[in-house]
Design an enzyme around this catalytic site. Structure first.
Site, PDB file in Angstrom:
ATOM      1  N   GLU A 162      -1.534  -1.463  -5.846  1.00 53.35           N
ATOM      2  CA  GLU A 162      -2.675  -0.742  -6.421  1.00 53.35           C
ATOM      3  C   GLU A 162      -2.297  -0.024  -7.707  1.00 53.35           C
ATOM      4  O   GLU A 162      -1.195   0.517  -7.821  1.00 53.35           O
ATOM      5  CB  GLU A 162      -3.203   0.300  -5.411  1.00 53.35           C
ATOM      6  CG  GLU A 162      -4.204  -0.243  -4.433  1.00 53.35           C
ATOM      7  CD  GLU A 162      -4.789   0.855  -3.562  1.00 53.35           C
ATOM      8  OE1 GLU A 162      -6.012   1.060  -3.583  1.00 53.35           O
ATOM      9  OE2 GLU A 162      -4.009   1.507  -2.840  1.00 53.35           O
ATOM     10  N   ASP A 170      -3.281   1.206   7.220  1.00 55.72           N
ATOM     11  CA  ASP A 170      -2.387   0.973   6.085  1.00 55.72           C
ATOM     12  C   ASP A 170      -1.982  -0.490   5.957  1.00 55.72           C
ATOM     13  O   ASP A 170      -1.929  -1.044   4.855  1.00 55.72           O
ATOM     14  CB  ASP A 170      -1.145   1.862   6.210  1.00 55.72           C
ATOM     15  CG  ASP A 170      -1.489   3.345   6.152  1.00 55.72           C
ATOM     16  OD1 ASP A 170      -2.439   3.693   5.439  1.00 55.72           O
ATOM     17  OD2 ASP A 170      -0.803   4.149   6.812  1.00 55.72           O
ATOM     18  N   ASP A 228       0.868  -1.176   0.000  1.00 51.22           N
ATOM     19  CA  ASP A 228       0.000   0.000   0.000  1.00 51.22           C
ATOM     20  C   ASP A 228       0.904   1.225   0.000  1.00 51.22           C
ATOM     21  O   ASP A 228       1.761   1.364   0.894  1.00 51.22           O
ATOM     22  CB  ASP A 228      -0.906  -0.002   1.232  1.00 51.22           C
ATOM     23  CG  ASP A 228      -1.841   1.201   1.253  1.00 51.22           C
ATOM     24  OD1 ASP A 228      -2.464   1.494   0.216  1.00 51.22           O
ATOM     25  OD2 ASP A 228      -1.947   1.860   2.309  1.00 51.22           O
TER      26      ASP A 228
END
Length: 379
Positions: free
Chosen positions: A279, A361, A185
């Protein structure tokens, strides 16, 4: 497995070689702009553009004209490469990948040209590098060049330093398999949060140098105003040019620090994990938030993902990009409960379904890993 790899070195040209580099950059820019103008005019008149082969034939004629005989003085391959870049620019434009090609300016911060390896015109001997029309030039040989040299790009930075990037065809051996998968992340406070629980701090290179950069930038602005008051052109205002180079060196230092950090972190992750789930962020869209735009630019997420991707290709690892619409921060990684959107100031939350306390997170990186592995099984 043969792959293309770039080796970048600083070069130290003498005055004559520096003049030759400047002249080649100028000629390559002229050729690009000249044929961009012709390409546009032809398209407006006929509804069809030119092609690389047509431009190449026209370039041969252009070299024979009295007004442009000086094009013969520089590396001919560099001029042909300039045409290739133009043709490639139009090809990507028609595929809607980029905007319409723009004219190159001598005021651009970075000036460069590209040449190709033909009949040994690019070679290395000790700490000397041979370049077409320039000859043997001293360079900082920080590491050995592996493989076959394909082409070289000569670049002049705003700081006045010159660099060469050698593209080589190298036999790269894959890293050993670890059997490990990781989710990542990306953030601003912490640059990378791994599903293993590790967090890599955002070094904030621009912020660290911010005070000094602002001071030097103000000095540059004052010298700019003084040059205008004295009625001088900027190129002949020595104080302005000195300060401009000093400011450029600071920006270059920040860029080098960031590049070094991204390279070390990406290599470390590729070595230790076989599958990397991350991502697919819309960075340009996120920069529209003016409160975060500077911080987002400083962390260089796009560059990091790019490095992970090509290094994974080199070393036999796999990068899986999870959809940007996947609600990684809203799903409980333990039970899969979707808890809804949360404001950025909430850094920890308790799942109402299973009661587990989550670090926002770390939980996001775990759900990214789970989604990445799930999508891999569906392929």
């Amino acid at each position: 497995m043969f792959k293309y790899k770039t080796y970048r070195y600083r070069i130290y040209p003498n005055k004559k070689q520096q003049q030759s580099i400047n002249q080649t950059i100028g000629c390559a820019r002229f050729v690009f702009n000249h044929f961009l103008h012709q390409w546009t005019e032809t398209y407006q008149e006929t509804g069809k553009g030119l092609s690389y082969s047509t431009c190449s034939s026209l370039l041969t004629r252009l070299k024979k004209e009295t007004e442009t005989l000086w094009l013969k003085e520089v590396d001919s391959i560099a001029l042909q490469s300039s045409l290739e870049h133009l043709a490639d620019g139009f090809e990507r434009f028609f595929k809607k990948q980029t905007k319409y090609p723009r004219f190159k300016s001598k005021k651009n911060l970075v000036q460069s040209y590209t040449t190709k390896q033909t009949n040994g015109n690019i070679a290395i001997s000790g700490n000397q590098l041979k370049l077409p029309k320039i000859g043997w030039i001293r360079f900082a040989k920080s590491r050995e060049v592996a493989g076959r040299i394909v082409r070289a790009a000569i670049r002049k930075n705003p700081s006045g330093k010159c660099f060469v990037s050698l593209l080589c065809e190298v036999d790269i051996h894959p890293f050993h398999k670890t059997g490990s998968a990781v989710g990542i992340d990306l953030g601003i406070t912490d640059f990378a949060i791994l599903s293993t629980g590790k967090k890599r701090d955002n070094q904030r290179f621009t912020a660290q140098m911010d005070k000094k950069l602002k001071r030097e930038q103000r000095k540059l602005s004052r010298k700019y105003e003084q040059a205008k008051k004295d009625g001088k052109e900027l190129w002949e205002a020595k104080n302005y040019q000195k300060q401009k180079q000093k400011t450029a060196k600071l920006h270059e230092k920040v860029a080098n620090q960031r590049e070094d950090f991204l390279n070390k972190l990406s290599t470390e992750i590729i070595k230790n994990h076989d599958i990397i789930c991350i991502e697919d962020l819309n960075v340009q869209g996120m920069k529209r938030n003016h409160k975060l735009a500077k911080s987002i630019s400083d962390v260089s997420w796009s560059a990091f993902v790019q490095k992970l991707t090509y290094k994974a290709d080199w070393y036999g690892k796999k990068v899986i990009k999870v959809s940007r619409w996947f609600p990684s921060s809203q799903i409980c990684s333990a039970c899969g409960h979707l808890d809804g959107k949360k404001p950025l100031n909430i850094r920890a939350w308790v799942c109402p379904e299973c009661g587990i306390l989550h670090d926002r997170d770390i939980n996001a990186s775990i759900t990214i890993l789970q989604e990445g592995l799930r999508s891999l099984q569906l392929v």
